[in-house]
Design an enzyme around this catalytic site. Structure first.
Site, PDB file in Angstrom:
ATOM      1  N   GLU A  55       1.079  -1.316  -0.088  1.00 35.43           N
ATOM      2  CA  GLU A  55       0.175   0.078  -0.103  1.00 35.43           C
ATOM      3  C   GLU A  55       0.822   1.250   0.075  1.00 35.43           C
ATOM      4  O   GLU A  55       1.801   1.194   0.731  1.00 35.43           O
ATOM      5  CB  GLU A  55      -0.853  -0.064   1.251  1.00 35.43           C
TER       6      GLU A  55
ATOM      7  N   LYS B   8     -10.117   0.782  -1.282  1.00 30.17           N
ATOM      8  CA  LYS B   8     -10.153   0.520   0.085  1.00 30.17           C
ATOM      9  C   LYS B   8     -11.498   0.922   0.846  1.00 30.17           C
ATOM     10  O   LYS B   8     -11.841   2.040   0.912  1.00 30.17           O
ATOM     11  CB  LYS B   8      -8.930   1.145   0.942  1.00 30.17           C
TER      12      LYS B   8
ATOM     13  N   CYS C 108      -4.569  -3.112   3.972  1.00 28.57           N
ATOM     14  CA  CYS C 108      -4.132  -2.605   5.420  1.00 28.57           C
ATOM     15  C   CYS C 108      -5.118  -2.746   6.433  1.00 28.57           C
ATOM     16  O   CYS C 108      -5.567  -3.912   6.756  1.00 28.57           O
ATOM     17  CB  CYS C 108      -3.458  -1.421   5.179  1.00 28.57           C
TER      18      CYS C 108
END
Ligand code: NAG
Ligand code: NAG
Ligand code: NAG
Ligand code: NAG
Length: 516
Positions: free
Chosen positions: A89, A191, A224
């Site tokens: 990321e 995300k 993440c």
């Protein structure tokens, strides 16, 4: 003397309905298909001024410097036979942009579900897509699937109500892109769970994105902070996706959430493969990447004083996709990941453990949560500690030689974590305290000399319990035995540790309580 097998058998009275990872480390996976995966931990070249305005030309110059490194690593990975390569990321643009200062870094990424596009062979089809083109050509040149993270701009309709369209008429997304080995863009994932990212928006609808490969079947995409939440991560698991790709920029935090610790824990607890690529940065406390399967872990965690440099990891791993051609699908498998029904798994534990008298307890903060602790103040013993009705049980034996002044404690926490994110937990944690005061229990420490045989157990109100054992200087150990009973009891037994114990954790995520 180590805790004898007979003793263990006597004490080990649990009804086992299924085992989380039976015979961990001993047996070969039943699957006879394999593929080669690679992840790259990247020491990202940062923008000197992320908050200042940046022209497209300057942004491109900056990203090309990171892409040059990606190119070298793709070549190295391909030489080692990698069929899929994952980059972290923020690995191309870096950190700390504002909504406007990131604008030079944005490309509008077409939806691969709507149109088919190979940026390498059809560069003229979309303007302003230099990064997509370069990544696509990289996948094509080296003949591998390539996953990278970048910044996406999608124009949105301002005048349709109700609308989640920001007032500047565009969404900006933290995005994973996936290229096939011929360069075709095959997946795009935005995300869902942002972590202090003022440059980016949460997508208007959560996205559950997978892609299929000819060598290993299906993979799911997360980024993440997503890994801690039900959507999209557990949603993917419930759809029987058993191979997850995890670009991350993860700030390490012991004793519960060091990068490799949680990566290992998640792969074991969910019984899946996780391809995790982290950023390498001393200042941001980021390192820790790996290729994890239920039976193996190939990982890297930089040590204090190591040069700040990238690291390529390559491993041969079994295909876990149950729907993949040639694989049989055991019907029970999906059942493990059914939603927790409150009647069946939130019942207050009225176990033998909680009935036993507790030793003197104290409260100390661990990663902003108030854990109830009890000290391990003998060379061996049996301990219980509860936070409300949630109880943790430990049998332990400290092994010589080890520094007998090292302080260890068993902690329990049941509640909602609310600092830097909101998520409901039930945690049993055996930790080495950072110092000799009880107030240091729960603080970060990376080193230890005391080996220990132990059995750690809790009765959880969730099926989602992630186990980990971390020893001296951030080395992972595969728990010797993990078992889960129908009543939610999870037992982790471990012995013959290779080095001093830093932390052993059963990390239960109470997803169903997150919004209460
Ligand atoms: C984990 O997955 C394997 C198949 O890959 C299966 O045989 C095993 O039973 C699973 N373990 C659990 C606890 O579900
Ligand atoms: C981000 O920018 C702020 C303000 O300029 C600064 O205080 C902070 O240290 C920066 N953080 C990172 C990770 O660069
Ligand atoms: C790309 O930009 C040029 C110049 O602005 C424009 O003429 C052309 O139509 C654009 N092409 C596409 C595919 O949008
Ligand atoms: C430590 O051990 C003593 C007995 O030796 C016991 O009375 C005491 O409660 C223990 N302390 C803790 C914190 O468990």
């Amino acid at each position: 003397m180590s805790l004898g097998e007979e003793t263990m058998l006597l004490l080990f009275v649990v009804v086992v309905s299924f085992s989380l990872a039976s015979s961990v480390g001993q047996t070969e996976p039943v699957e006879d298909s394999w593929y080669v995966a690679a992840v790259y931990e990247h020491n990202v070249i940062l923008s000197p001024e992320p908050r200042g305005p940046s022209s497209r030309a300057a942004a491109l110059r900056h990203m090309q410097s990171n892409l040059d490194i990606y190119e070298q690593q793709a070549a190295r990975a391909a030489l080692q036979g990698a069929q899929i390569l994952v980059f972290p990321e923020d690995g191309l643009h870096g950190f700390n942009f504002s909504r406007s200062s990131i604008s030079g870094y944005l490309e509008t990424i077409p939806d691969p579900q709507q149109e088919s596009w190979n940026p390498c062979t059809e560069p003229g089809k979309h303007n302003n897509t230099e990064v997509l083109q370069r990544l696509s050509c990289m996948a094509r040149r080296h003949g591998l699937y390539l996953v990278a993270n970048m910044a996406d701009l999608q124009p949105c309709p301002l005048n349709t109500a109700p609308s989640s369209c920001p007032s500047d008429g565009r969404w900006q997304f933290n995005t994973n892109v996936v290229f096939r080995s011929d360069g075709q863009l095959v997946a795009r994932y935005h995300k869902q769970n942002l972590y202090f990212e003022e440059a980016f928006d949460t997508p208007p609808q959560p996205e559950i994105i997978t892609f299929d490969t000819p060598f290993a079947g299906r993979f799911g995409l997360i980024i993440c902070f997503d890994i801690l939440f039900h959507t999209p991560t557990v949603t993917l698991l419930q759809k029987r996706v058993r191979q997850l790709i995890f670009p991350t920029a993860w700030m390490n935090q012991l004793p519960l959430l060091d990068a490799i610790q949680f990566q290992r824990a998640f792969s074991l607890g969910a019984n899946i493969t996780l391809l995790a690529a982290n950023i390498r940065s001393d200042r941001l406390i980021m390192t820790g990447s790996g290729i994890y399967t239920p039976t193996s872990a190939t990982y890297h965690h930089a040590q204090k004083g190591d040069p700040e440099e990238g690291r390529l990891l390559v491993a041969r791993v079994p295909v876990l996709d149950p729907l993949w051609v040639g694989q049989s699908v055991p019907m029970e498998e999906g059942a493990v990941w059914e939603e927790c029904h409150k009647e069946s798994c939130s019942a207050p534990p009225e176990t033998v453990s909680s009935a036993l008298p507790s030793s003197a307890t104290f409260v100390s903060s661990m990663m902003y949560d108030s854990f109830t602790f009890v000290l391990l103040n003998e060379t061996e013993g049996v301990l219980n500690v509860c936070d409300g009705t949630f109880c943790c049980h430990l049998q332990y034996q400290r092994l010589p030689p080890g520094d007998s002044t090292e302080l260890y404690a068993l902690g329990a926490f049941a509640g909602t974590h609310t600092v830097n994110g909101r998520y409901a937990l039930q945690v049993c944690a055996l930790v080495r305290c950072a110092g000799l005061e009880v107030s240091s229990c729960g603080q970060e420490v990376e080193e230890a000399t005391s080996k220990m045989d132990f059995l750690l157990e809790g009765t959880f109100g969730t099926r989602y319990v992630y186990p980990s054992v971390l020893v001296n200087k951030l080395v992972l150990e595969q728990p010797e035995r993990l078992e889960t009973a129908a009543d939610g009891r999870v037992t982790m037994k471990h012995s013959t540790m290779t080095d001093g114990l830093v932390t052993a954790v059963l990390y239960g995520r109470m997803y169903h309580l997150d919004n209460e």
